[in-house]
Design a protein around this motif. Sequence first.
Motif, PDB file in Angstrom:
ATOM      1  N   GLN A 104      19.562  29.040  56.905  1.00 42.01           N
ATOM      2  CA  GLN A 104      20.810  29.381  56.231  1.00 42.01           C
ATOM      3  C   GLN A 104      20.612  29.229  54.736  1.00 42.01           C
ATOM      4  OE1 GLN A 104      24.262  27.263  57.663  1.00 42.01           O
ATOM      5  NE2 GLN A 104      25.509  27.791  55.906  1.00 42.01           N
ATOM      6  N   ALA A 128      22.113  28.578  51.154  1.00 44.26           N
ATOM      7  CA  ALA A 128      23.297  27.946  50.583  1.00 44.26           C
ATOM      8  C   ALA A 128      23.536  28.453  49.168  1.00 44.26           C
ATOM      9  CB  ALA A 128      23.135  26.433  50.566  1.00 44.26           C
ATOM     10  N   THR A 186      28.858  22.978  48.992  1.00 42.36           N
ATOM     11  CA  THR A 186      29.799  22.688  50.076  1.00 42.36           C
ATOM     12  C   THR A 186      29.145  22.913  51.438  1.00 42.36           C
ATOM     13  OG1 THR A 186      30.669  24.953  49.968  1.00 42.36           O
ATOM     14  CG2 THR A 186      31.819  23.276  48.668  1.00 42.36           C
ATOM     15  N   THR A 187      28.063  23.665  51.458  1.00 41.35           N
ATOM     16  CA  THR A 187      27.317  23.895  52.704  1.00 41.35           C
ATOM     17  C   THR A 187      26.862  22.584  53.312  1.00 41.35           C
ATOM     18  OG1 THR A 187      26.543  26.053  51.935  1.00 41.35           O
ATOM     19  CG2 THR A 187      25.290  25.036  53.710  1.00 41.35           C
ATOM     20  N   TYR A 188      26.532  21.614  52.469  1.00 42.11           N
ATOM     21  CA  TYR A 188      26.062  20.319  52.961  1.00 42.11           C
ATOM     22  C   TYR A 188      27.109  19.611  53.817  1.00 42.11           C
ATOM     23  CZ  TYR A 188      21.953  20.548  49.923  1.00 42.11           C
ATOM     24  OH  TYR A 188      20.766  20.910  49.331  1.00 42.11           O
ATOM     25  N   ASP A 220      29.218  21.268  55.774  1.00 45.18           N
ATOM     26  CA  ASP A 220      29.548  22.123  56.919  1.00 45.18           C
ATOM     27  C   ASP A 220      28.485  22.103  58.010  1.00 45.18           C
ATOM     28  OD1 ASP A 220      31.843  22.892  55.530  1.00 45.18           O
ATOM     29  OD2 ASP A 220      30.849  24.634  54.620  1.00 45.18           O
ATOM     30  N   VAL A 221      27.377  21.418  57.787  1.00 47.06           N
ATOM     31  CA  VAL A 221      26.286  21.426  58.765  1.00 47.06           C
ATOM     32  C   VAL A 221      26.178  20.059  59.436  1.00 47.06           C
ATOM     33  CG1 VAL A 221      24.986  23.171  57.489  1.00 47.06           C
ATOM     34  CG2 VAL A 221      24.573  20.744  57.015  1.00 47.06           C
ATOM     35  N   VAL A 263      18.303  24.591  55.700  1.00 52.00           N
ATOM     36  CA  VAL A 263      19.170  25.112  54.649  1.00 52.00           C
ATOM     37  C   VAL A 263      18.327  25.342  53.398  1.00 52.00           C
ATOM     38  CG1 VAL A 263      21.092  24.607  53.103  1.00 52.00           C
ATOM     39  CG2 VAL A 263      21.268  24.038  55.525  1.00 52.00           C
ATOM     40  N   ASP A 289      18.514  25.847  49.803  1.00 54.27           N
ATOM     41  CA  ASP A 289      19.503  25.626  48.754  1.00 54.27           C
ATOM     42  C   ASP A 289      19.118  26.394  47.489  1.00 54.27           C
ATOM     43  OD1 ASP A 289      21.209  24.710  46.794  1.00 54.27           O
ATOM     44  OD2 ASP A 289      21.027  22.602  47.329  1.00 54.27           O
ATOM     45  N   ALA A 297      30.598  33.924  55.679  1.00 53.26           N
ATOM     46  CA  ALA A 297      31.318  32.652  55.695  1.00 53.26           C
ATOM     47  C   ALA A 297      32.833  32.818  55.671  1.00 53.26           C
ATOM     48  CB  ALA A 297      30.879  31.799  54.504  1.00 53.26           C
TER      49      ALA A 297
END
Length: 302
Positions: free
Chosen positions: A60, A62, A66-68, A70-71, A251, A253, A272
């Motif tokens: 994924q 990022a 904020t992705t951090y 959501d996982v 992820v 980043d 998303a």
Amino acid sequence: MNLRTVLTPYALLGALVGVFLVVLLLTASSSTAAFSVFNPSWDGASGVQSVATDEDIETQVALSTTTYRDVNPNETVAVVIGPRDTYTPTELESIRAFVDAGGTLIVADDFGSGNQLLSGIGAEARLDERLLRDPQNYEVTTAMPFATVVATDSAVSQAETIQLNHGTVVEPANGTVLARSSEFSYLDRDRDGEIDDDEPLEAHPVVVREDYGAGQIVTVSDGSLFINAMLERSDNEAFTRGLLADASLVVLDTTHTSASPPLQAALLTLRANTILQALVVLLVGGVGYVVPVRFLSRSENQ
């Protein structure tokens, strides 16, 4: 005028538009920025995603920290390669919470914003930021030294050596050293390529893993280790595979590295956002219905 006569110029126009769209899509979906996961050239990092895919690991990209949040941290390895921009306190807190809850964070940098990220999340490791050279164990130039992988670590046991490309070292090595340079290496303080009196020959840690909360932070002293051209050198690819092997999700980043291509950014945003997805479906469906009806009506009238 029959339908075939009408279709011929439209077919030619459609072909030209198709070629234009293909070129546009290729341009808008790739990048030429160094360390970019969207860059398939020698200095890009698209190979990291390929390594994960070969291991059947989901990836994924990022665009936001904020992705951090959501996982699932316990199943995720996040990779930051060559960060250049400064992280805000809110961004640092998202990353810190991810690691503290069990996530693995790989920070690969040499002379960028890696230390600001490391210090901001409370890691002990720091990048020395002096250029590492080795006049005995290198290829091409002394600034591309080989480092020995610590064989006792099961995660990277498939690799024996890695090769850096104008990197630095990790200090202090309070965690587990995963790779270190030879005893003939030195830190070139003035970058003159010569061994001076204040530049002693000694081994240095170049990859260090430290525990943090329920997770861990892996500090790599050279972002170039993961670029496409360097993955092909030494055991860099095998080493990368070992770092990612235990993850269900990787992820990538890109939040503080390089700007994402516009098409990729749009697709990631669409992926998303379920509301945007619904709007696109309605729009495409409407166009798909209106255009043929109008075209056929015009043809029949002619």
